[in-house]
Structures are given as structure tokens and as C-alpha cells.
Design a protein around this motif. Structure first.
Motif, PDB file in Angstrom:
ATOM      1  N   GLY A 118       4.487  -3.400  15.738  1.00  0.00           N
ATOM      2  CA  GLY A 118       5.415  -3.058  14.660  1.00  0.00           C
ATOM      3  C   GLY A 118       4.665  -2.928  13.338  1.00  0.00           C
ATOM      4  N   ALA A 119       3.459  -2.353  13.398  1.00  0.00           N
ATOM      5  CA  ALA A 119       2.546  -2.341  12.259  1.00  0.00           C
ATOM      6  C   ALA A 119       2.482  -0.994  11.559  1.00  0.00           C
ATOM      7  N   SER A 120       2.094  -1.046  10.294  1.00  0.00           N
ATOM      8  CA  SER A 120       1.694   0.141   9.556  1.00  0.00           C
ATOM      9  C   SER A 120       0.178   0.285   9.715  1.00  0.00           C
ATOM     10  N   VAL A 121      -0.336   1.499   9.460  1.00  0.00           N
ATOM     11  CA  VAL A 121      -1.763   1.774   9.611  1.00  0.00           C
ATOM     12  C   VAL A 121      -2.341   2.160   8.255  1.00  0.00           C
ATOM     13  N   HIS A 122      -3.521   1.597   7.977  1.00  0.00           N
ATOM     14  CA  HIS A 122      -4.208   1.800   6.701  1.00  0.00           C
ATOM     15  C   HIS A 122      -5.636   2.221   7.002  1.00  0.00           C
ATOM     16  N   MET A 123      -6.137   3.219   6.271  1.00  0.00           N
ATOM     17  CA  MET A 123      -7.469   3.742   6.579  1.00  0.00           C
ATOM     18  C   MET A 123      -8.051   4.495   5.402  1.00  0.00           C
ATOM     19  N   PRO A 124      -9.385   4.586   5.367  1.00  0.00           N
ATOM     20  CA  PRO A 124      -9.992   5.587   4.491  1.00  0.00           C
ATOM     21  C   PRO A 124      -9.827   6.943   5.190  1.00  0.00           C
ATOM     22  N   ARG A 125     -10.436   7.977   4.689  1.00  0.00           N
ATOM     23  CA  ARG A 125     -10.381   9.284   5.368  1.00  0.00           C
ATOM     24  C   ARG A 125     -11.347   9.213   6.555  1.00  0.00           C
ATOM     25  N   ILE A 126     -10.846   8.653   7.650  1.00  0.00           N
ATOM     26  CA  ILE A 126     -11.680   8.336   8.807  1.00  0.00           C
ATOM     27  C   ILE A 126     -12.407   9.564   9.337  1.00  0.00           C
ATOM     28  N   GLY A 127     -13.648   9.319   9.755  1.00  0.00           N
ATOM     29  CA  GLY A 127     -14.456  10.380  10.337  1.00  0.00           C
ATOM     30  C   GLY A 127     -15.035  11.356   9.336  1.00  0.00           C
ATOM     31  N   CYS A 128     -14.799  11.122   8.045  1.00  0.00           N
ATOM     32  CA  CYS A 128     -15.199  12.097   7.029  1.00  0.00           C
ATOM     33  C   CYS A 128     -16.302  11.595   6.116  1.00  0.00           C
TER      34      CYS A 128
END
Length: 160
Positions: A118-128
Motif C-alpha cells: 500500500g506504498a507510494s514510490v519515490h525516485m530520482p529520474r532512474i536510469g538517467c
């Protein structure tokens, strides 16, 4: 475009309430020491330790392109090590290390885990970053795998 929220800030300090998964792309060589992983390791030791063990014991597990590892680092925060990069960029090698199909597969596993938690996802611009990918290619994968399943996604651009 895709229901992704873009903010300025640090993806290792995810915003909002509830369970959060911080996602990033790793290489398939077991290397951890440049790029966003430095910020991850500065905040939590567990993701690097788990990733290195996962790689070391790869003969007996699922480590490889397209795989995902989930490491709980706080009561409501997990880190997702997504293997989406073939090797590392060295010298004048041609081509970029990112493998979009592997990022796509790992995002599918991330989506399953986010739904389960039941989570939200947080990331930098992955793979970039060091992986050399283009956000124009990664963003639609994030939208298709995560946003389309109703998972809130926040992308962090570091800096003020």
C-alpha cells in the motif's frame, strides 16, 4: 503527462504519509559507489549491504537484469534496488549501460511490491544518471507500470 508528481528535493527523504518505497537503478556487476547510491548509503547502510550480498550469492538467487530487491530501512520506508543497468560506463565505450527492458521488468516487480505494501514510490529520474538513459524513454515505463496501477509516484530533481 503521466500522473507523476515532480518535485525538487532529495529522494532519500521521501515526502508524504504512509509507506514509501525509494527506487533506484543498480548495475549487474555488483558495483555500488557512484551516483544516487551514495545518497542512499549516506542515509541507510542496509541497501548496500543487501545488494552486495545479493550479487555475491547470485548463483543461488534471482540477481540479474530486470530483478528487484526490497530492503526495509525504516518502519515505513523501503528501498528498491532495481537491476536495470548492464555493467558500467567505462572509458570511451559505445552505448549506454541502461537496459530499458530490464528497467521495465524491475518496475513491474516494484509495482507488485508497492501494491502489496500500500506504498507510494519515490525516485530520482532512474536510469538517467550514470546509466545514461533518457527520461523520455523511462517516464512512459514508470507511467505504465506504476501510475496505471494507481500507485502514487514522486520524482525528485535534486537541488534547490
Amino acid at each position: 503527462m503521466s500522473g507523476i508528481e515532480y518535485v525538487r528535493g532529495d529522494a532519500t527523504a521521501p515526502r508524504g504519509k504512509g509507506v514509501k518505497v525509494v527506487a533506484h537503478v543498480c548495475n549487474d556487476l555488483g558495483g555500488w559507489g557512484k551516483g544516487f547510491v551514495l545518497a542512499v548509503s549516506a542515509r541507510w547502510a542496509e541497501p548496500e549491504v543487501a545488494y552486495r550480498r545479493w550479487h555475491r550469492e547470485r548463483a543461488g538467487n534471482d540477481f540479474g537484469l530486470g530483478a528487484a530487491q526490497f530492503v526495509r530501512v525504516e518502519p515505513y520506508v523501503w528501498v528498491a534496488n532495481l537491476v536495470g543497468q548492464r555493467g558500467i560506463r567505462a572509458g570511451r565505450s559505445s552505448g549506454v549501460p541502461v537496459r530499458y527492458e530490464a528497467v521495465d521488468a524491475a518496475l513491474g516487480l516494484l509495482a507488485d511490491k508497492a501494491v502489496e505494501l500500500g506504498a507510494s514510490v519515490h525516485m530520482p529520474r532512474i536510469g538517467c544518471g550514470l546509466a545514461g538513459g533518457r527520461w523520455a524513454r523511462v517516464e512512459p515505463l514508470v507511467a505504465e507500470r506504476l501510475v496505471a496501477r494507481g500507485i502514487p509516484v514522486t520524482v525528485y530533481d535534486f537541488g534547490a
